[in-house]
Design a protein around this motif. Structure first.
Motif, short mmCIF file in Angstrom:
data_model
loop_
_atom_site.label_atom_id
_atom_site.label_comp_id
_atom_site.label_asym_id
_atom_site.label_seq_id
_atom_site.Cartn_x
_atom_site.Cartn_y
_atom_site.Cartn_z
N ASP A 13 11.82 84.34 92.34
CA ASP A 13 12.55 83.58 91.31
C ASP A 13 13.31 84.51 90.37
N GLU A 164 0.06 81.25 81.19
CA GLU A 164 1.12 81.42 82.19
C GLU A 164 1.09 82.87 82.67
N ASP A 239 12.13 81.71 86.20
CA ASP A 239 13.05 82.73 85.68
C ASP A 239 14.50 82.23 85.63
O1 RIB Z 1 4.89 82.07 85.57
C1 RIB Z 1 6.13 82.30 86.18
C2 RIB Z 1 6.56 83.70 85.93
O2 RIB Z 1 5.63 84.61 86.51
C3 RIB Z 1 7.91 84.03 86.61
O3 RIB Z 1 8.55 85.02 85.88
C4 RIB Z 1 7.49 84.57 87.94
O4 RIB Z 1 8.47 85.44 88.50
C5 RIB Z 1 6.26 85.35 87.55
O5 RIB Z 1 6.71 86.61 87.04
#
Ligand code: RIB
Ligand code: CA
Length: 307
Positions: A13, A164, A239
């Motif tokens: 991403d 997260e 992202d």
């Molecule tokens: O939680 C999502 C994030 O964690 C994004 O930046 C993904 O690439 C991971 O780094």
């Protein structure tokens, strides 16, 4: 023209977010610093170089940064991005090479060279950024703002019940960055869910838009399957959603200034982003949380940007 510095733990991403930034004519990416996170530092550097080449525009210098969090160990997000971070599609080695020198020094030099102008965009754990702030606190304050992809404020965490991934990998780094004296704009995970999810028809349009669009879909095949196993009906591009906040702030539909901090010692809550919406702590506001973006417009602009 707006100036960006991007810090990334380049996996699938992140790769789409890098393509967006490098193909958006209204901004100039002055440099890219790489941090471990989704994958090892070495793999993240390789993926960043591949992404720069796939963008097909210009090639900012790419610097290798931290190999591990400040104080903790970490594992990688293979389940989301594959072993190599780009869904194990067998992409050739990049021709581009990483720039010599230290990522933290490079980002600080850039900020000092353009005081008050450079927007720092972070797409991974904040280890590089915190290390830069520790090394040269006054130089770090030359950054105009920090846009952080991180946190899960109004939904469960994606890496713990309340945290997260980018924040929980290095919570001490995130806590330091939130208190480094540069305004933070937080783009939490929830803004890439709901009507921001890339459904099958969105992915089909993106793949058909260009070679860059096809790469954007192909390198996310593992993330697509991971989402299906979680019962999602579309692809969460965290992202790219954060990058959309940077490139097209007119897509923001709800945001709030608040005091932000990170739990670093909770038995169950380490890595949680704490936001004081109702001002219980009476602390000065250090950030703005983007609570909602226009999902359909985000997807449309992303497809157009990669076409
Ligand atoms: O939680 C999502 C994030 O964690 C994004 O930046 C993904 O690439 C991971 O780094
Ligand atoms: Ca990332």
């Amino acid at each position: 023209m707006r100036k960006l510095w991007i810090d990334t733990d380049t996996a699938s991403d992140d790769a789409v977010a890098l393509l967006m930034a490098l193909r958006e004519p209204s901004v100039e990416v002055l440099g890219i610093s790489v941090v471990m996170g989704n994958v090892s530092l070495e793999r993240a550097v390789r993926n960043a170089l591949i992404s720069v080449e796939r963008a097909g525009t210009y090639a900012p210098p790419v610097y290798a940064g931290a190999r591990k969090p400040l104080y903790r160990d970490t594992d990688f997000a293979v389940v989301c991005h594959g072993v190599d971070g780009l869904s194990d599609q067998g992409y050739s080695d990049p021709i581009l090479q990483a720039a010599a020198g230290n990522a933290m020094d490079a980002m600080l030099d850039c900020a000092r060279k353009h005081p008050g102008q450079v927007e720092l965009v972070t797409l991974g754990p904040l280890t590089n950024v915190a290390s830069a702030a520790f090394k040269d606190p006054e130089g770090f304050k030359c950054f105009r703002s920090i846009i952080v992809m991180g946190g899960a404020l109004r939904m469960p965490g994606n890496w713990s019940p309340v945290a997260e991934f980018n924040i929980i990998v290095d919570p001490e780094a995130a806590e330091a960055v939130f208190h480094a004296g540069v305004p933070v704009i937080l783009a939490p995970f929830e803004i890439c869910t709901g009507d921001s999810l890339f459904l099958q028809e969105d992915r089909d349009r993106l793949a058909a838009a260009s070679e860059a669009g096809a790469f954007a879909v192909d390198c996310n095949r593992v993330l697509i399957e991971y989402g299906k196993r979680l019962g999602l009906n579309g692809l969460c591009l965290a992202d790219p959603a954060a990058m959309a906040v940077v490139l097209w702030p007119e897509l923001i539909r709800e945001q709030q200034e608040t005091y932000l901090c990170v739990e670093t010692a909770g038995k169950y809550t380490t890595g949680m982003v704490v936001y004081d919406y109702i001002d219980h702590l009476h602390r000065p506001h250090n950030g703005t949380v983007v609570q909602r973006i226009d999902g359909p417009a985000f997807k449309e602009r992303t497809i157009r940007c990669l076409a």
